[in-house]
Write a protein that holds these residues in place. Structure first.
Motif, PDB file in Angstrom:
ATOM      1  N   VAL A  11       0.851  -1.190   0.000  1.00  0.00           N
ATOM      2  CA  VAL A  11       0.000   0.000   0.000  1.00  0.00           C
ATOM      3  C   VAL A  11       0.880   1.231   0.000  1.00  0.00           C
ATOM      4  CG1 VAL A  11      -0.189   0.046   2.520  1.00  0.00           C
ATOM      5  CG2 VAL A  11      -1.990   1.074   1.119  1.00  0.00           C
ATOM      6  N   GLN A  12       0.394   2.294  -0.593  1.00  0.00           N
ATOM      7  CA  GLN A  12       1.149   3.543  -0.626  1.00  0.00           C
ATOM      8  C   GLN A  12       1.037   4.269   0.719  1.00  0.00           C
ATOM      9  OE1 GLN A  12      -0.264   5.833  -3.971  1.00  0.00           O
ATOM     10  NE2 GLN A  12       1.040   4.718  -5.403  1.00  0.00           N
ATOM     11  N   PRO A  13       2.009   5.086   1.042  1.00  0.00           N
ATOM     12  CA  PRO A  13       1.903   5.903   2.269  1.00  0.00           C
ATOM     13  C   PRO A  13       0.605   6.697   2.284  1.00  0.00           C
ATOM     14  CG  PRO A  13       4.116   6.050   1.372  1.00  0.00           C
ATOM     15  CD  PRO A  13       3.308   5.291   0.356  1.00  0.00           C
ATOM     16  N   GLY A  14      -0.023   6.703   3.460  1.00  0.00           N
ATOM     17  CA  GLY A  14      -1.314   7.365   3.597  1.00  0.00           C
ATOM     18  C   GLY A  14      -2.492   6.461   3.341  1.00  0.00           C
ATOM     19  N   GLY A  15      -2.230   5.276   2.834  1.00  0.00           N
ATOM     20  CA  GLY A  15      -3.298   4.341   2.520  1.00  0.00           C
ATOM     21  C   GLY A  15      -3.764   3.544   3.717  1.00  0.00           C
ATOM     22  N   SER A  16      -4.678   2.603   3.460  1.00  0.00           N
ATOM     23  CA  SER A  16      -5.283   1.810   4.518  1.00  0.00           C
ATOM     24  C   SER A  16      -5.268   0.330   4.162  1.00  0.00           C
ATOM     25  CB  SER A  16      -6.739   2.239   4.744  1.00  0.00           C
ATOM     26  OG  SER A  16      -6.828   3.583   5.151  1.00  0.00           O
ATOM     27  N   LEU A  17      -5.244  -0.488   5.193  1.00  0.00           N
ATOM     28  CA  LEU A  17      -5.392  -1.934   5.060  1.00  0.00           C
ATOM     29  C   LEU A  17      -6.170  -2.427   6.270  1.00  0.00           C
ATOM     30  CD1 LEU A  17      -1.875  -3.314   3.990  1.00  0.00           C
ATOM     31  CD2 LEU A  17      -3.970  -3.375   2.628  1.00  0.00           C
ATOM     32  N   ARG A  18      -6.874  -3.539   6.094  1.00  0.00           N
ATOM     33  CA  ARG A  18      -7.515  -4.190   7.232  1.00  0.00           C
ATOM     34  C   ARG A  18      -7.022  -5.629   7.322  1.00  0.00           C
ATOM     35  NH1 ARG A  18     -13.851  -5.554   8.573  1.00  0.00           N
ATOM     36  NH2 ARG A  18     -13.480  -7.130   6.948  1.00  0.00           N
ATOM     37  N   LEU A  19      -6.416  -5.939   8.433  1.00  0.00           N
ATOM     38  CA  LEU A  19      -5.963  -7.301   8.691  1.00  0.00           C
ATOM     39  C   LEU A  19      -7.059  -8.061   9.428  1.00  0.00           C
ATOM     40  CD1 LEU A  19      -2.299  -6.665   9.897  1.00  0.00           C
ATOM     41  CD2 LEU A  19      -3.189  -6.869   7.557  1.00  0.00           C
ATOM     42  N   SER A  20      -7.137  -9.353   9.137  1.00  0.00           N
ATOM     43  CA  SER A  20      -8.101 -10.222   9.808  1.00  0.00           C
ATOM     44  C   SER A  20      -7.367 -11.383  10.453  1.00  0.00           C
ATOM     45  CB  SER A  20      -9.119 -10.765   8.802  1.00  0.00           C
ATOM     46  OG  SER A  20      -9.837  -9.728   8.180  1.00  0.00           O
ATOM     47  N   CYS A  21      -7.883 -11.830  11.572  1.00  0.00           N
ATOM     48  CA  CYS A  21      -7.334 -12.987  12.274  1.00  0.00           C
ATOM     49  C   CYS A  21      -8.507 -13.881  12.655  1.00  0.00           C
ATOM     50  CB  CYS A  21      -6.557 -12.561  13.508  1.00  0.00           C
ATOM     51  SG  CYS A  21      -5.912 -13.934  14.490  1.00  0.00           S
ATOM     52  N   ALA A  22      -8.666 -14.968  11.927  1.00  0.00           N
ATOM     53  CA  ALA A  22      -9.754 -15.899  12.178  1.00  0.00           C
ATOM     54  C   ALA A  22      -9.279 -16.994  13.120  1.00  0.00           C
ATOM     55  CB  ALA A  22     -10.237 -16.507  10.871  1.00  0.00           C
ATOM     56  N   ALA A  23     -10.029 -17.191  14.196  1.00  0.00           N
ATOM     57  CA  ALA A  23      -9.658 -18.187  15.194  1.00  0.00           C
ATOM     58  C   ALA A  23     -10.506 -19.440  15.042  1.00  0.00           C
ATOM     59  CB  ALA A  23      -9.829 -17.607  16.590  1.00  0.00           C
ATOM     60  N   SER A  24      -9.890 -20.583  15.300  1.00  0.00           N
ATOM     61  CA  SER A  24     -10.620 -21.847  15.231  1.00  0.00           C
ATOM     62  C   SER A  24     -11.448 -22.072  16.486  1.00  0.00           C
ATOM     63  CB  SER A  24      -9.643 -23.007  15.045  1.00  0.00           C
ATOM     64  OG  SER A  24      -8.762 -23.095  16.158  1.00  0.00           O
ATOM     65  N   SER A  25     -11.177 -21.273  17.503  1.00  0.00           N
ATOM     66  CA  SER A  25     -11.858 -21.421  18.784  1.00  0.00           C
ATOM     67  C   SER A  25     -12.640 -20.162  19.122  1.00  0.00           C
ATOM     68  CB  SER A  25     -10.844 -21.700  19.902  1.00  0.00           C
ATOM     69  OG  SER A  25     -11.389 -21.430  21.179  1.00  0.00           O
ATOM     70  N   ARG A  26     -13.921 -20.339  19.443  1.00  0.00           N
ATOM     71  CA  ARG A  26     -14.730 -19.203  19.843  1.00  0.00           C
ATOM     72  C   ARG A  26     -14.201 -18.607  21.152  1.00  0.00           C
ATOM     73  NH1 ARG A  26     -20.767 -20.500  21.384  1.00  0.00           N
ATOM     74  NH2 ARG A  26     -20.601 -21.555  19.378  1.00  0.00           N
ATOM     75  N   ILE A  27     -13.744 -19.493  22.025  1.00  0.00           N
ATOM     76  CA  ILE A  27     -13.231 -19.030  23.316  1.00  0.00           C
ATOM     77  C   ILE A  27     -12.011 -18.145  23.116  1.00  0.00           C
ATOM     78  CG2 ILE A  27     -12.205 -19.751  25.492  1.00  0.00           C
ATOM     79  CD1 ILE A  27     -13.946 -22.264  25.343  1.00  0.00           C
ATOM     80  N   ALA A  28     -11.111 -18.586  22.235  1.00  0.00           N
ATOM     81  CA  ALA A  28      -9.894 -17.809  21.992  1.00  0.00           C
ATOM     82  C   ALA A  28     -10.220 -16.433  21.451  1.00  0.00           C
ATOM     83  CB  ALA A  28      -8.980 -18.562  21.027  1.00  0.00           C
ATOM     84  N   SER A  29     -11.099 -16.384  20.437  1.00  0.00           N
ATOM     85  CA  SER A  29     -11.364 -15.117  19.772  1.00  0.00           C
ATOM     86  C   SER A  29     -12.081 -14.136  20.688  1.00  0.00           C
ATOM     87  CB  SER A  29     -12.186 -15.340  18.503  1.00  0.00           C
ATOM     88  OG  SER A  29     -13.480 -15.817  18.817  1.00  0.00           O
ATOM     89  N   ARG A  30     -12.761 -14.615  21.719  1.00  0.00           N
ATOM     90  CA  ARG A  30     -13.509 -13.736  22.604  1.00  0.00           C
ATOM     91  C   ARG A  30     -12.716 -13.366  23.850  1.00  0.00           C
ATOM     92  NH1 ARG A  30     -19.853 -15.692  22.053  1.00  0.00           N
ATOM     93  NH2 ARG A  30     -19.798 -15.854  19.778  1.00  0.00           N
ATOM     94  N   ASN A  31     -11.520 -13.896  23.960  1.00  0.00           N
ATOM     95  CA  ASN A  31     -10.656 -13.508  25.074  1.00  0.00           C
ATOM     96  C   ASN A  31      -9.594 -12.526  24.597  1.00  0.00           C
ATOM     97  OD1 ASN A  31     -11.099 -15.009  27.857  1.00  0.00           O
ATOM     98  ND2 ASN A  31     -11.835 -16.323  26.202  1.00  0.00           N
ATOM     99  N   VAL A  32      -8.542 -12.360  25.361  1.00  0.00           N
ATOM    100  CA  VAL A  32      -7.544 -11.351  25.020  1.00  0.00           C
ATOM    101  C   VAL A  32      -6.814 -11.761  23.740  1.00  0.00           C
ATOM    102  CG1 VAL A  32      -5.550 -10.034  25.808  1.00  0.00           C
ATOM    103  CG2 VAL A  32      -7.250 -10.849  27.464  1.00  0.00           C
ATOM    104  N   MET A  33      -6.869 -10.878  22.765  1.00  0.00           N
ATOM    105  CA  MET A  33      -6.210 -11.098  21.484  1.00  0.00           C
ATOM    106  C   MET A  33      -5.321  -9.901  21.194  1.00  0.00           C
ATOM    107  SD  MET A  33      -7.276 -13.991  20.069  1.00  0.00           S
ATOM    108  CE  MET A  33      -7.020 -13.762  18.307  1.00  0.00           C
ATOM    109  N   GLY A  34      -4.284 -10.144  20.407  1.00  0.00           N
ATOM    110  CA  GLY A  34      -3.385  -9.043  20.101  1.00  0.00           C
ATOM    111  C   GLY A  34      -2.831  -9.123  18.697  1.00  0.00           C
TER     112      GLY A  34
END
Length: 112
Positions: A11-34
């Motif tokens: 991406v060029q400077p000033g642009g935007s991106l959205r990263l995604s992190c899909a978890a296999s565990s509902r418990i994991a995704s609803r707890n502390v993530m970083g």
């Protein structure tokens, strides 16, 4: 628990991106993530975290530009990155702090 990160790219400077992190565990995704990032030869640094109660924390270098969020229905945590700078170039990793599990990393390159 498995984490699948995606959304990186060039991406060029000033642009935007959205990263995604899909978890296999509902418990994991609803707890502390970083989201963390690493450049060659340097340590992996925290970028943003989101707690069980959706309290967020950001590195000073990204405050006001990046936003971490989650979609519980999709077991997914996101990192919206705006006003990107060349110094944001790195491999970005998501992590389940509850399970101490890392995703595989996704490359973000900010360059004109």
């Amino acid at each position: 628990v498995q984490l699948q990160a995606s959304g990186g790219g060039l991406v060029q400077p000033g642009g935007s991106l959205r990263l995604s992190c899909a978890a296999s565990s509902r418990i994991a995704s609803r707890n502390v993530m970083g989201w963390y990032r690493q450049v060659p030869g340097k340590q992996r640094d925290m970028v943003a975290t989101i707690s069980t109660g959706d309290t967020t924390n950001y590195a000073d270098s990204v405050k006001g530009r990046f936003t971490i969020s989650r979609d519980n229905a999709k077991n997914t945590v996101y990192l919206q990155m705006n006003s990107l700078k060349p110094e944001d170039t790195a491999v970005y990793y998501c992590k389940s702090l509850m399970y101490n599990v890392w995703g595989q990393g996704t490359q973000v390159t900010v360059s004109s």
